[in-house]
Motif scaffolding. Structure first.
Motif, PDB file in Angstrom:
ATOM      1  N   VAL A  85       0.844  -1.309   0.028  1.00 41.95           N
ATOM      2  CA  VAL A  85      -0.131   0.138  -0.176  1.00 41.95           C
ATOM      3  C   VAL A  85       0.881   1.293  -0.339  1.00 41.95           C
ATOM      4  O   VAL A  85       2.041   1.149   0.209  1.00 41.95           O
ATOM      5  CB  VAL A  85      -0.966   0.003   1.254  1.00 41.95           C
ATOM      6  CG1 VAL A  85      -1.728  -1.027   1.224  1.00 41.95           C
ATOM      7  CG2 VAL A  85      -0.249   0.076   2.539  1.00 41.95           C
ATOM      8  N   GLU A  86       0.269   2.339  -0.197  1.00 37.44           N
ATOM      9  CA  GLU A  86       0.801   3.612  -0.297  1.00 37.44           C
ATOM     10  C   GLU A  86       0.399   4.562   0.821  1.00 37.44           C
ATOM     11  O   GLU A  86      -0.866   4.634   0.968  1.00 37.44           O
ATOM     12  CB  GLU A  86       0.889   4.266  -1.670  1.00 37.44           C
ATOM     13  CG  GLU A  86       1.428   3.673  -2.877  1.00 37.44           C
ATOM     14  CD  GLU A  86       1.540   5.018  -4.071  1.00 37.44           C
ATOM     15  OE1 GLU A  86       1.089   5.731  -3.684  1.00 37.44           O
ATOM     16  OE2 GLU A  86       1.763   4.303  -5.293  1.00 37.44           O
ATOM     17  N   LEU A  87       1.252   4.770   1.614  1.00 41.79           N
ATOM     18  CA  LEU A  87       0.801   5.665   2.934  1.00 41.79           C
ATOM     19  C   LEU A  87       1.641   6.939   2.735  1.00 41.79           C
ATOM     20  O   LEU A  87       2.283   7.292   2.048  1.00 41.79           O
ATOM     21  CB  LEU A  87       1.592   4.922   4.083  1.00 41.79           C
ATOM     22  CG  LEU A  87       0.878   3.727   4.447  1.00 41.79           C
ATOM     23  CD1 LEU A  87       1.487   3.081   5.388  1.00 41.79           C
ATOM     24  CD2 LEU A  87      -0.680   3.523   4.914  1.00 41.79           C
ATOM     25  N   SER A  88       0.851   7.823   3.619  1.00 42.55           N
ATOM     26  CA  SER A  88       1.462   9.353   3.575  1.00 42.55           C
ATOM     27  C   SER A  88       1.680   9.663   5.126  1.00 42.55           C
ATOM     28  O   SER A  88       0.753   9.530   5.836  1.00 42.55           O
ATOM     29  CB  SER A  88       0.715  10.438   2.843  1.00 42.55           C
ATOM     30  OG  SER A  88      -0.776  10.435   3.490  1.00 42.55           O
ATOM     31  N   ILE A  89       2.792  10.362   5.447  1.00 41.15           N
ATOM     32  CA  ILE A  89       2.926  11.108   6.666  1.00 41.15           C
ATOM     33  C   ILE A  89       3.161  12.352   6.752  1.00 41.15           C
ATOM     34  O   ILE A  89       4.163  12.888   5.732  1.00 41.15           O
ATOM     35  CB  ILE A  89       4.290  10.164   7.458  1.00 41.15           C
ATOM     36  CG1 ILE A  89       4.297  10.402   8.660  1.00 41.15           C
ATOM     37  CG2 ILE A  89       5.349  10.182   6.591  1.00 41.15           C
ATOM     38  CD1 ILE A  89       5.283   9.709   9.682  1.00 41.15           C
ATOM     39  N   VAL A  90       2.642  13.472   7.637  1.00 38.76           N
ATOM     40  CA  VAL A  90       2.738  14.540   7.681  1.00 38.76           C
ATOM     41  C   VAL A  90       3.714  14.794   8.710  1.00 38.76           C
ATOM     42  O   VAL A  90       3.399  14.604   9.808  1.00 38.76           O
ATOM     43  CB  VAL A  90       1.417  15.640   7.576  1.00 38.76           C
ATOM     44  CG1 VAL A  90       0.709  15.089   8.939  1.00 38.76           C
ATOM     45  CG2 VAL A  90       2.068  16.856   7.465  1.00 38.76           C
ATOM     46  N   SER A  91       4.577  15.875   8.188  1.00 38.44           N
ATOM     47  CA  SER A  91       5.635  16.298   9.488  1.00 38.44           C
ATOM     48  C   SER A  91       6.210  17.766   9.041  1.00 38.44           C
ATOM     49  O   SER A  91       6.646  17.834   7.857  1.00 38.44           O
ATOM     50  CB  SER A  91       6.766  15.121   9.476  1.00 38.44           C
ATOM     51  OG  SER A  91       7.880  15.858  10.575  1.00 38.44           O
ATOM     52  N   GLY A  92       6.291  18.631  10.100  1.00 40.69           N
ATOM     53  CA  GLY A  92       7.038  19.898  10.081  1.00 40.69           C
ATOM     54  C   GLY A  92       8.193  19.656  10.993  1.00 40.69           C
ATOM     55  O   GLY A  92       7.804  19.416  12.340  1.00 40.69           O
ATOM     56  N   ASP A  93       9.616  19.746  10.759  1.00 34.14           N
ATOM     57  CA  ASP A  93      10.483  19.367  11.544  1.00 34.14           C
ATOM     58  C   ASP A  93      11.724  20.498  11.407  1.00 34.14           C
ATOM     59  O   ASP A  93      11.570  21.136  10.573  1.00 34.14           O
ATOM     60  CB  ASP A  93      10.937  18.111  11.538  1.00 34.14           C
ATOM     61  CG  ASP A  93      11.330  17.229  12.811  1.00 34.14           C
ATOM     62  OD1 ASP A  93      11.805  18.091  13.810  1.00 34.14           O
ATOM     63  OD2 ASP A  93      11.406  16.143  12.699  1.00 34.14           O
ATOM     64  N   SER A 104       8.784  -3.756   4.878  1.00 35.68           N
ATOM     65  CA  SER A 104       7.338  -4.030   4.562  1.00 35.68           C
ATOM     66  C   SER A 104       7.059  -4.218   3.095  1.00 35.68           C
ATOM     67  O   SER A 104       5.792  -4.728   2.861  1.00 35.68           O
ATOM     68  CB  SER A 104       6.515  -2.821   5.175  1.00 35.68           C
ATOM     69  OG  SER A 104       6.837  -1.454   4.329  1.00 35.68           O
ATOM     70  N   GLY A 105       7.491  -3.520   2.008  1.00 33.94           N
ATOM     71  CA  GLY A 105       7.210  -3.482   0.786  1.00 33.94           C
ATOM     72  C   GLY A 105       6.201  -2.325   0.427  1.00 33.94           C
ATOM     73  O   GLY A 105       5.848  -2.122  -0.957  1.00 33.94           O
ATOM     74  N   ASN A 106       5.879  -1.896   1.563  1.00 30.62           N
ATOM     75  CA  ASN A 106       4.864  -0.615   1.377  1.00 30.62           C
ATOM     76  C   ASN A 106       5.675   0.778   1.130  1.00 30.62           C
ATOM     77  O   ASN A 106       6.986   0.879   1.206  1.00 30.62           O
ATOM     78  CB  ASN A 106       4.054  -0.110   2.763  1.00 30.62           C
ATOM     79  CG  ASN A 106       3.218  -1.316   3.044  1.00 30.62           C
ATOM     80  OD1 ASN A 106       2.806  -1.861   2.337  1.00 30.62           O
ATOM     81  ND2 ASN A 106       3.008  -1.252   4.492  1.00 30.62           N
ATOM     82  N   LYS A 107       4.830   1.867   0.247  1.00 31.78           N
ATOM     83  CA  LYS A 107       5.536   2.982   0.034  1.00 31.78           C
ATOM     84  C   LYS A 107       5.153   4.033   0.837  1.00 31.78           C
ATOM     85  O   LYS A 107       3.700   4.129   1.256  1.00 31.78           O
ATOM     86  CB  LYS A 107       5.265   3.352  -1.422  1.00 31.78           C
ATOM     87  CG  LYS A 107       5.846   2.516  -2.538  1.00 31.78           C
ATOM     88  CD  LYS A 107       7.466   2.618  -2.437  1.00 31.78           C
ATOM     89  CE  LYS A 107       8.058   1.765  -3.459  1.00 31.78           C
ATOM     90  NZ  LYS A 107       9.605   1.703  -3.271  1.00 31.78           N
ATOM     91  N   VAL A 108       5.934   5.044   1.632  1.00 35.48           N
ATOM     92  CA  VAL A 108       5.510   6.078   2.366  1.00 35.48           C
ATOM     93  C   VAL A 108       5.984   7.359   1.718  1.00 35.48           C
ATOM     94  O   VAL A 108       7.361   7.625   1.515  1.00 35.48           O
ATOM     95  CB  VAL A 108       6.140   5.696   3.747  1.00 35.48           C
ATOM     96  CG1 VAL A 108       5.352   6.994   4.583  1.00 35.48           C
ATOM     97  CG2 VAL A 108       5.759   4.483   4.203  1.00 35.48           C
ATOM     98  N   ASP A 109       5.353   8.528   1.477  1.00 38.08           N
ATOM     99  CA  ASP A 109       5.495   9.803   1.132  1.00 38.08           C
ATOM    100  C   ASP A 109       5.423  10.649   2.341  1.00 38.08           C
ATOM    101  O   ASP A 109       4.518  10.573   3.174  1.00 38.08           O
ATOM    102  CB  ASP A 109       4.689  10.230   0.017  1.00 38.08           C
ATOM    103  CG  ASP A 109       4.455   9.637  -1.265  1.00 38.08           C
ATOM    104  OD1 ASP A 109       5.746   9.482  -1.564  1.00 38.08           O
ATOM    105  OD2 ASP A 109       3.746   9.283  -1.947  1.00 38.08           O
ATOM    106  N   ILE A 110       6.471  11.724   2.388  1.00 36.93           N
ATOM    107  CA  ILE A 110       6.249  12.523   3.465  1.00 36.93           C
ATOM    108  C   ILE A 110       5.677  14.007   2.970  1.00 36.93           C
ATOM    109  O   ILE A 110       6.373  14.377   1.879  1.00 36.93           O
ATOM    110  CB  ILE A 110       7.814  12.917   3.971  1.00 36.93           C
ATOM    111  CG1 ILE A 110       8.303  11.758   4.477  1.00 36.93           C
ATOM    112  CG2 ILE A 110       7.391  14.032   4.993  1.00 36.93           C
ATOM    113  CD1 ILE A 110       9.725  12.222   4.990  1.00 36.93           C
TER     114      ILE A 110
END
Length: 408
Positions: free
Chosen positions: A10-18, A37-43
């Motif tokens: 699956v494709e996931l997104s995580i939001v961050s300001g750092d 995991s094989g998943n994709k994660v966008d910031i």
């Protein structure tokens, strides 16, 4: 090879300001998660101002947006966002015991764990040990000593040709960071905690006013006039180029200050923040910290929970701490020899953060952000020279009383 691949990537997104290199390190952690995991994660990267972040989070959640799966959340936001976040209690019951119980409690609302901690925070007084040694000076333990020391060093350095040096930089912009700074000034001077645990509004008192008048006197003398617009990174920018004697900032600035190309590498150290003066004076550090929460609108909640647990794991917290000097939330890591060797601020800072002062978010609950906004506005007016501290705090008390209404 096909058999080893995940059944449903699956494709996931995580939001961050750092701040600092936080986004870069998060990406490195996510690359490891993707491989595992094989998943994709966008910031989804947003501005580092926590005030701006919170406003954007509220918009996304109010719209029921499924664009964001995982939110990186400030320690103070749990009561305000809880109803739109997934309950992590069951999914994390195998790992929560490793974290400091007080932090888990801070992210638990009405029996629901709504965010899992990834690092905690308590600010430090950064000081140029080379400059203090040069003039035979001690690390200040009171704000008055800090002001006197800062003035002495800057006067001597400027006389010697160092025209760009300032005495002290901090976060003076009108945003949540100013609430953190000002809570330290006021509480360390015996002026109370803005809103007390019983719900009473305590900010309108002579000790609080004296603390703000003190800071007003710093602007343009030991602190640059521009400090009224500084957030964390602006303060660090002045400090790390070698143009400040003292700085108030979070532990992340320690690793960056000692990085390979830093002009001040090996020339500074950290100490607890100073105390005020008079009865009730003591050093105070505002509790910070960041967590991960799963949106109840996520289309992939199970994968999102798996991602949260991966980032919050002991292995990834250690990785982050080694790279950023962020304080882990897992107690065992404070005894880790690699961390002690590479980021010595971390084991030294355990007691500081354990005694750190929370902002009154658990008392003001869903009204906290408005209360904090009213507070930092009154503080910013005062230290900018717009009205006397006593008058601005009397007005603030009236505003907070109206906001409280029949109760927080």
């Amino acid at each position: 090879m096909l058999a080893a691949a995940p059944a449903r990537a699956v494709e996931l997104s995580i939001v961050s300001g750092d701040t600092g290199n936080g986004i870069k390190v998060l990406r490195e952690i996510l690359d490891r998660y993707e491989k595992k995991s094989g998943n994709k994660v966008d910031i989804v990267v947003i501005p580092p101002s926590t005030t701006d972040q919170f406003g954007q989070y509220r918009l996304w959640l109010a719209a029921g947006s499924s664009d964001i799966d995982v939110y990186q959340t400030d320690v103070i936001w749990a009561p305000q966002l809880a109803s739109q976040l997934v309950d992590l209690t069951e999914a994390t019951k195998d790992v929560v015991a490793g974290h400091f119980a007080s932090i888990i409690k801070s992210q638990t609302v009405n029996g629901r764990l709504v965010a899992l901690p990834i690092f905690t925070d308590a600010p430090a007084l950064y000081y140029r040990k080379d400059l203090l040694d040069k003039y035979g000076l001690k690390v200040p333990t009171s704000w008055k000593e800090l002001a006197d020391t800062a003035k002495l060093v800057t006067d001597k350095e400027r006389a010697a040709g160092n025209k760009d040096i300032w005495g002290f930089v901090f976060q003076g912009n009108a945003y949540e960071g100013l609430t953190c700074n000002a809570l330290e000034w006021v509480m360390s001077n015996g002026g109370g905690g803005i809103i007390e645990p019983d719900g009473s509004i305590s900010i309108n008192n002579p000790k609080a006013a004296a603390a703000l008048d003190m800071v007003k006197g710093w602007i343009g003398t030991i602190a640059p006039p521009g400090v009224l617009a500084y957030q964390e990174e602006e303060a660090r920018g002045v400090w790390q180029t070698g143009n400040a004697v003292f700085m108030r900032n979070w532990p992340y600035a320690y690793a960056l200050g000692n990085s390979e190309n830093s002009p001040i590498k090996g020339r500074f150290d950290v100490a607890p923040l100073p105390a005020g003066t008079g009865e009730g004076a003591r050093p105070v550090a505002t509790l910070g910290g960041w967590n991960l929460a799963v949106s109840k609108y996520s289309k992939h909640p199970d994968a999102a929970i798996d991602l949260v647990k991966f980032i919050a794991s002991p292995e990834m917290q250690k990785y982050r701490t080694l790279k950023t000097a962020n304080l882990p939330t897992i107690a065992a890591l404070y005894d880790d020899p690699d961390i002690a060797r590479q980021q010595p601020i971390v084991p030294r800072w355990k007691q500081i953060f354990l005694n750190a002062q929370p902002r009154p978010s658990s008392t003001a609950r869903i009204k906290y952000n408005e209360a904090s906004s009213q507070f930092w506005t009154a503080v910013h007016k005062t230290i900018s020279g717009d009205g006397a501290a006593a008058d601005n705090l009397a007005d603030l008390e009236a505003r907070l009383t109206r906001l409280k209404g029949k109760g927080w």
